[in-house]
Scaffold this active site. Structure first.
Site, PDB file in Angstrom:
ATOM      1  N   GLU A  44       0.820  -1.215   0.000  1.00 16.84           N
ATOM      2  CA  GLU A  44       0.000   0.000   0.000  1.00 16.84           C
ATOM      3  C   GLU A  44       0.852   1.262   0.000  1.00 16.84           C
ATOM      4  O   GLU A  44       0.536   2.230  -0.684  1.00 16.84           O
ATOM      5  CB  GLU A  44      -0.959   0.002   1.197  1.00 16.84           C
ATOM      6  CG  GLU A  44      -2.097  -1.013   1.100  1.00 16.84           C
ATOM      7  CD  GLU A  44      -2.996  -0.773  -0.112  1.00 16.84           C
ATOM      8  OE1 GLU A  44      -2.973   0.331  -0.682  1.00 16.84           O
ATOM      9  OE2 GLU A  44      -3.725  -1.707  -0.496  1.00 16.84           O
ATOM     10  N   TYR A 127      -6.441   7.006   3.504  1.00 15.64           N
ATOM     11  CA  TYR A 127      -6.611   5.923   2.539  1.00 15.64           C
ATOM     12  C   TYR A 127      -5.921   4.645   3.007  1.00 15.64           C
ATOM     13  O   TYR A 127      -6.524   3.569   3.048  1.00 15.64           O
ATOM     14  CB  TYR A 127      -6.082   6.306   1.141  1.00 15.64           C
ATOM     15  CG  TYR A 127      -5.828   5.056   0.344  1.00 15.64           C
ATOM     16  CD1 TYR A 127      -6.896   4.376  -0.228  1.00 15.64           C
ATOM     17  CD2 TYR A 127      -4.554   4.491   0.260  1.00 15.64           C
ATOM     18  CE1 TYR A 127      -6.695   3.168  -0.894  1.00 15.64           C
ATOM     19  CE2 TYR A 127      -4.352   3.301  -0.399  1.00 15.64           C
ATOM     20  CZ  TYR A 127      -5.412   2.646  -0.974  1.00 15.64           C
ATOM     21  OH  TYR A 127      -5.221   1.451  -1.606  1.00 15.64           O
ATOM     22  N   ASP A 145      -9.603   5.831  -2.926  1.00 16.92           N
ATOM     23  CA  ASP A 145      -8.400   6.294  -3.612  1.00 16.92           C
ATOM     24  C   ASP A 145      -8.816   6.956  -4.922  1.00 16.92           C
ATOM     25  O   ASP A 145      -9.999   7.170  -5.168  1.00 16.92           O
ATOM     26  CB  ASP A 145      -7.443   5.123  -3.864  1.00 16.92           C
ATOM     27  CG  ASP A 145      -7.922   4.264  -5.013  1.00 16.92           C
ATOM     28  OD1 ASP A 145      -9.156   4.141  -5.184  1.00 16.92           O
ATOM     29  OD2 ASP A 145      -7.093   3.734  -5.761  1.00 16.92           O
TER      30      ASP A 145
END
Length: 348
Positions: A44, A127, A145
DNA sequence: CAGCCGTGGCT
DNA sequence: TAGCCAAGGCT
């Protein structure tokens, strides 16, 4: 606030994901146990503003060298920055290491499993905290996102431009996020945005939710999301200094704050509206200016960088904080792309 | 909150 | 090709 989105979107999307999910190194197949939180977190962070194809080789290299938080936390700063070289947004690398050390020292080497706790860690924003909570820990979290923003803006034909539309988009996404499989739902939305509901030339005929998409019904999905106009990108000029001696070149560590922070680099002068010439040259020398400049485009400006060269008989210690790097091992220095371009130019 | 912060792929 | 864009976070 606009009307809510059809609740059938989640089930349609999950059914599509069960068949069409991309197989990615950090991802468990749909319906299987959640993947290792370390790998979810690492992917991520690498994926922030960076496309999947770019991330994959870095992810493979990182997980091979550092398989868990404790291993990563033990790495020296310079080694980590060199491994990140070329990925860009180098504050991510500094925060990655800081986060790994907090996890190793304060959390026993295991990531906390709530959005709230995750959100407090370096490099983890709204996020990423939601994504990790949903994907690695199976929690219901609203993951938004740039893909989700685009998909939702089209589903709802949102006329509010980004970034002003973000609160509306978050509310709409909340409204269709399922209690179960929120992680798969988030990944399905992102797969959809990356492969079908693309920014340009969307492939609507392959879309599992086109029947619930208002933008598709309007016949011009690429018209959404609306975006605020961009500023023009200024042109700047600079000079890099190539000091060679005894088969080595002088490199410096850039300060943590600012452009290319924390990275090893060639010495540079200021980057300004007009060419600065030999301003801030590290030493007095017989400088030769290369006949071609190094051009590089950053996020918010373009740079034309001249290359000033000089060769010395011996490795001077006149440059504080400089280090002499062997020319045969330049690849291992981990230079940002701007300087890697200069090295490539010098090697010809 | 808007500016700062990389890079490579795509059209 | 020149501009747009990407699994954002920090200040």
């Amino acid at each position: 606030m606009p009307a809510k989105l059809p609740l059938t979107i989640a089930s349609d999307l999950l059914a599509w994901y069960d068949v069409h999910a991309r197989q990615l190194p950090w991802r468990a197949p749909p319906g299987t146990p959640a993947p290792d939180p370390y790998r979810v977190w690492l992917s991520e962070v690498m994926l922030q503003q960076t496309q999947v194809a770019t991330v994959i080789p870095y992810f493979e290299a990182f997980t091979r060298r550092w398989p868990d938080f404790r291993a990563l936390a033990a790495v020296e700063d310079g080694e980590l920055m060199a491994a990140w070289a070329g990925l860009g947004y180098y504050a991510r690398a500094r925060n990655l290491l800081a986060c790994a050390r907090v996890v190793a020292n304060d959390y026993g080497g295991a990531l906390p499993d709530t959005e709230e706790a995750l959100r407090k860690l370096p490099g983890i924003g709204a996020y990423t905290a939601a994504a990790i909570a949903a994907i690695a820990f199976g929690r219901r979290a609203v993951v938004v996102d740039a893909n989700v923003e685009r998909v939702v803006a089209r589903l709802a034909v949102l006329d509010t431009p980004l970034p002003a539309a973000k609160p509306e988009i978050a509310a709409l996404t909340d409204g269709i996020t399922p209690d179960d499989r929120a992680g798969d739902f988030a990944q399905a939305m992102m797969d959809l945005g990356a492969t079908i509901c693309t920014a340009r030339a969307p492939r609507c005929m392959l879309c599992p939710v086109r029947g619930e998409c208002a933008a598709f019904a309007r016949g011009a999905p690429e018209q959404w999301p609306q975006k605020a106009p961009r500023r023009v990108k200024p042109q700047r000029y600079g000079t890099m200094f190539w000091i060679e001696a005894e088969g080595h070149v002088l490199l410096v560590r850039r300060p943590d704050k600012g452009m290319l922070g924390g990275m090893l680099a060639l010495p540079t002068g200021p980057w300004e509206e007009a060419p600065p010439g030999l301003t801030d040259a590290p030493i007095e020398a017989d400088w030769q200016i290369a006949d071609t400049v190094v051009r590089h485009v950053f996020t918010h400006f373009a740079l034309d960088c001249a290359l000033a060269e000089t060769r010395l008989d011996r490795q001077t210690d006149a440059v504080a904080d400089g280090q002499w790097w062997p020319l045969r091992e330049m690849d291992a220095a981990g230079l940002p792309t701007l300087f890697a371009k200069a090295v490539a130019k010098m090697e010809k």
